[in-house]
Design a protein around this motif. Structure first.
Motif, PDB file in Angstrom:
ATOM      1  N   MET A 113       0.842  -1.189   0.000  1.00 10.18           N
ATOM      2  CA  MET A 113       0.000   0.000   0.000  1.00 10.18           C
ATOM      3  C   MET A 113       0.880   1.243   0.000  1.00 10.18           C
ATOM      4  SD  MET A 113      -3.093   0.953   2.621  1.00 10.18           S
ATOM      5  CE  MET A 113      -4.020  -0.457   2.031  1.00 10.18           C
ATOM      6  N   ASP A 114       0.545   2.231  -0.816  1.00 10.76           N
ATOM      7  CA  ASP A 114       1.349   3.438  -0.937  1.00 10.76           C
ATOM      8  C   ASP A 114       1.301   4.258   0.353  1.00 10.76           C
ATOM      9  OD1 ASP A 114       1.941   2.748  -3.523  1.00 10.76           O
ATOM     10  OD2 ASP A 114       0.343   3.978  -4.394  1.00 10.76           O
ATOM     11  N   ASP A 115       2.415   4.956   0.631  1.00 11.41           N
ATOM     12  CA  ASP A 115       2.454   5.862   1.765  1.00 11.41           C
ATOM     13  C   ASP A 115       1.701   7.147   1.419  1.00 11.41           C
ATOM     14  OD1 ASP A 115       4.127   3.931   2.750  1.00 11.41           O
ATOM     15  OD2 ASP A 115       5.961   5.090   2.463  1.00 11.41           O
ATOM     16  N   VAL A 116       1.136   7.767   2.445  1.00 11.70           N
ATOM     17  CA  VAL A 116       0.435   9.043   2.266  1.00 11.70           C
ATOM     18  C   VAL A 116       0.922  10.016   3.319  1.00 11.70           C
ATOM     19  CG1 VAL A 116      -1.622   7.981   1.261  1.00 11.70           C
ATOM     20  CG2 VAL A 116      -1.491   8.302   3.727  1.00 11.70           C
ATOM     21  N   GLU A 117       0.857  11.295   3.009  1.00 14.89           N
ATOM     22  CA  GLU A 117       1.200  12.327   3.976  1.00 14.89           C
ATOM     23  C   GLU A 117      -0.057  12.774   4.702  1.00 14.89           C
ATOM     24  OE1 GLU A 117       3.479  15.616   2.694  1.00 14.89           O
ATOM     25  OE2 GLU A 117       5.051  14.405   1.766  1.00 14.89           O
ATOM     26  N   LEU A 118       0.059  12.899   6.014  1.00 18.34           N
ATOM     27  CA  LEU A 118      -1.088  13.277   6.831  1.00 18.34           C
ATOM     28  C   LEU A 118      -0.700  14.331   7.854  1.00 18.34           C
ATOM     29  CD1 LEU A 118      -2.960  10.012   7.952  1.00 18.34           C
ATOM     30  CD2 LEU A 118      -3.811  11.745   6.380  1.00 18.34           C
ATOM     31  N   ALA A 119      -1.647  15.205   8.159  1.00 17.12           N
ATOM     32  CA  ALA A 119      -1.540  16.020   9.368  1.00 17.12           C
ATOM     33  C   ALA A 119      -1.735  15.085  10.555  1.00 17.12           C
ATOM     34  CB  ALA A 119      -2.599  17.113   9.364  1.00 17.12           C
ATOM     35  N   MET A 120      -0.957  15.288  11.609  1.00 13.81           N
ATOM     36  CA  MET A 120      -0.975  14.377  12.742  1.00 13.81           C
ATOM     37  C   MET A 120      -1.354  15.115  14.022  1.00 13.81           C
ATOM     38  SD  MET A 120      -0.126  11.523  11.264  1.00 13.81           S
ATOM     39  CE  MET A 120       0.260  10.420  12.628  1.00 13.81           C
ATOM     40  N   PHE A 121      -2.101  14.415  14.875  1.00  7.46           N
ATOM     41  CA  PHE A 121      -2.535  14.989  16.151  1.00  7.46           C
ATOM     42  C   PHE A 121      -2.051  14.069  17.271  1.00  7.46           C
ATOM     43  CE2 PHE A 121      -5.840  18.253  17.337  1.00  7.46           C
ATOM     44  CZ  PHE A 121      -5.501  18.285  18.676  1.00  7.46           C
ATOM     45  N   PRO A 122      -0.896  14.348  17.866  1.00  8.26           N
ATOM     46  CA  PRO A 122      -0.431  13.545  19.007  1.00  8.26           C
ATOM     47  C   PRO A 122      -1.274  13.855  20.244  1.00  8.26           C
ATOM     48  CG  PRO A 122       1.374  14.751  17.942  1.00  8.26           C
ATOM     49  CD  PRO A 122       0.098  15.355  17.462  1.00  8.26           C
ATOM     50  N   LEU A 123      -1.690  12.802  20.937  1.00  3.01           N
ATOM     51  CA  LEU A 123      -2.557  12.962  22.101  1.00  3.01           C
ATOM     52  C   LEU A 123      -2.072  12.104  23.267  1.00  3.01           C
ATOM     53  CD1 LEU A 123      -6.123  12.778  20.484  1.00  3.01           C
ATOM     54  CD2 LEU A 123      -5.062  14.793  21.495  1.00  3.01           C
ATOM     55  N   GLY A 124      -2.640  12.363  24.408  1.00  2.58           N
ATOM     56  CA  GLY A 124      -2.364  11.552  25.583  1.00  2.58           C
ATOM     57  C   GLY A 124      -3.316  10.378  25.712  1.00  2.58           C
ATOM     58  N   SER A 125      -4.009  10.032  24.644  1.00  2.21           N
ATOM     59  CA  SER A 125      -4.936   8.906  24.659  1.00  2.21           C
ATOM     60  C   SER A 125      -4.933   8.242  23.287  1.00  2.21           C
ATOM     61  CB  SER A 125      -6.360   9.361  25.019  1.00  2.21           C
ATOM     62  OG  SER A 125      -6.810  10.353  24.119  1.00  2.21           O
ATOM     63  N   VAL A 126      -5.424   7.006  23.237  1.00  2.00           N
ATOM     64  CA  VAL A 126      -5.453   6.217  22.007  1.00  2.00           C
ATOM     65  C   VAL A 126      -6.849   6.250  21.405  1.00  2.00           C
ATOM     66  CG1 VAL A 126      -5.230   3.877  21.059  1.00  2.00           C
ATOM     67  CG2 VAL A 126      -3.595   4.696  22.761  1.00  2.00           C
ATOM     68  N   LEU A 127      -6.926   6.492  20.110  1.00  2.00           N
ATOM     69  CA  LEU A 127      -8.184   6.404  19.379  1.00  2.00           C
ATOM     70  C   LEU A 127      -8.222   5.063  18.666  1.00  2.00           C
ATOM     71  CD1 LEU A 127     -10.791   7.723  18.251  1.00  2.00           C
ATOM     72  CD2 LEU A 127      -9.374   8.594  16.360  1.00  2.00           C
ATOM     73  N   LEU A 128      -9.304   4.314  18.862  1.00  2.00           N
ATOM     74  CA  LEU A 128      -9.474   3.018  18.215  1.00  2.00           C
ATOM     75  C   LEU A 128     -10.388   3.155  16.998  1.00  2.00           C
ATOM     76  CD1 LEU A 128     -10.038   0.765  21.364  1.00  2.00           C
ATOM     77  CD2 LEU A 128      -7.945   0.941  19.996  1.00  2.00           C
ATOM     78  N   PRO A 129     -10.244   2.278  16.016  1.00  2.00           N
ATOM     79  CA  PRO A 129     -11.171   2.302  14.876  1.00  2.00           C
ATOM     80  C   PRO A 129     -12.622   2.178  15.343  1.00  2.00           C
ATOM     81  CG  PRO A 129      -9.303   0.880  14.412  1.00  2.00           C
ATOM     82  CD  PRO A 129      -9.199   1.251  15.854  1.00  2.00           C
ATOM     83  N   GLY A 130     -13.485   2.986  14.758  1.00  2.00           N
ATOM     84  CA  GLY A 130     -14.906   2.948  15.103  1.00  2.00           C
ATOM     85  C   GLY A 130     -15.273   3.771  16.318  1.00  2.00           C
ATOM     86  N   ALA A 131     -14.282   4.260  17.063  1.00  2.00           N
ATOM     87  CA  ALA A 131     -14.558   5.040  18.271  1.00  2.00           C
ATOM     88  C   ALA A 131     -14.623   6.530  17.940  1.00  2.00           C
ATOM     89  CB  ALA A 131     -13.492   4.783  19.327  1.00  2.00           C
ATOM     90  N   ASN A 132     -15.424   7.250  18.706  1.00  2.00           N
ATOM     91  CA  ASN A 132     -15.532   8.705  18.561  1.00  2.00           C
ATOM     92  C   ASN A 132     -14.658   9.386  19.602  1.00  2.00           C
ATOM     93  OD1 ASN A 132     -17.509   8.503  16.520  1.00  2.00           O
ATOM     94  ND2 ASN A 132     -19.109   8.245  18.056  1.00  2.00           N
ATOM     95  N   LEU A 133     -14.134  10.558  19.243  1.00  2.00           N
ATOM     96  CA  LEU A 133     -13.287  11.299  20.167  1.00  2.00           C
ATOM     97  C   LEU A 133     -13.538  12.792  19.994  1.00  2.00           C
ATOM     98  CD1 LEU A 133     -10.913  11.205  22.237  1.00  2.00           C
ATOM     99  CD2 LEU A 133      -9.380  11.469  20.264  1.00  2.00           C
ATOM    100  N   PRO A 134     -14.030  13.469  21.043  1.00  2.00           N
ATOM    101  CA  PRO A 134     -14.174  14.927  20.976  1.00  2.00           C
ATOM    102  C   PRO A 134     -12.822  15.594  21.247  1.00  2.00           C
ATOM    103  CG  PRO A 134     -15.008  14.121  23.069  1.00  2.00           C
ATOM    104  CD  PRO A 134     -14.576  12.909  22.297  1.00  2.00           C
ATOM    105  N   LEU A 135     -12.506  16.606  20.469  1.00  2.00           N
ATOM    106  CA  LEU A 135     -11.248  17.324  20.623  1.00  2.00           C
ATOM    107  C   LEU A 135     -11.512  18.818  20.679  1.00  2.00           C
ATOM    108  CD1 LEU A 135      -9.071  15.437  17.975  1.00  2.00           C
ATOM    109  CD2 LEU A 135      -8.970  15.146  20.454  1.00  2.00           C
TER     110      LEU A 135
END
Length: 206
Positions: free
Chosen positions: A1-23
């Motif tokens: 799979m090709d690499d992609v460039e992304l904006a990244m948001f480092p946090l003190g918690s883990v986001l799991l697939p399918g989960a919602n996270l308010p920021l």
């Protein structure tokens, strides 16, 4: 799979697939990130756990496994921006790029977990273990989730939902992102639910 460039948001918690996270975004560099994302065709960003350091001000050390997040809602607030994101795909950071002005990385998306109906019993065992763990620990401490939360009819999504409500630490959640199959994820949930109960009962002596 090709690499992609992304904006990244480092946090003190883990986001799991399918989960919602308010920021809530206050720093100027992350407000710039939001402006750039909302002007793009695909408002997505990567979320990773901070290994050492702090979310504000930079200079943090970040883990290399995280989650692609879809931005579902954005709202201006008095001192910044509030948004709601949903985890979609797991990712690995290939290379961190300069923070200019916000964190960016080249990432590789992991294949999505593929369901096989032969694992139905594993899903049932995981659901029983997690719901039971949440129900029992809720008698000892206040938890953010009810054991009666409704699960998705999609088995893989349901497993990630169970992972999201399980009261475990962020390093444990991070480890769940490494699983290779839904069956392995189900087995991890059963084991970590038992560990969570043992730790909590030892803490409260019950």
């Amino acid at each position: 799979m090709d690499d992609v460039e992304l904006a990244m948001f480092p946090l003190g918690s883990v986001l799991l697939p399918g989960a919602n996270l308010p920021l809530r975004v206050f720093e100027p560099r992350y407000r710039q990130m939001m402006d750039d994302l909302m002007a793009s065709d695909r408002p997505e960003l990567g979320v990773v756990l901070i290994e050492r350091g702090h979310e504000v001000g930079g200079g943090d050390i970040r883990f290399g496994t995280g989650t692609l997040a879809r931005i579902d809602h954005v709202e201006a607030i008095d001192d910044g921006v509030a948004m709601l994101v949903t985890g979609t795909r797991r990712l690995d950071v290939v290379e961190w790029l300069p923070d200019d002005p916000y964190p960016r990385a080249r990432v590789r998306l992991r294949p999505e977990l593929v369901w096989d109906e032969r694992w139905r019993r594993s899903l049932q065992d995981a659901e029983l273990a997690v719901r039971g763990c949440v129900a029992r620990l809720a008698t000892l401490v206040e938890l953010p989730w009810s054991p009666d939360v409704e699960l998705s009819p999609d088995p893989v999504t349901a497993l990630w939902q169970l992972a999201a409500i399980l009261p475990i630490g962020d390093l444990d959640r991070l480890a769940l992102l490494e699983v290779a199959t839904p069956d392995a994820l189900a087995a991890e949930l059963v084991a970590r639910a038992a560990d969570a109960e043992e730790l909590m009962r030892a803490r409260f002596g019950r």
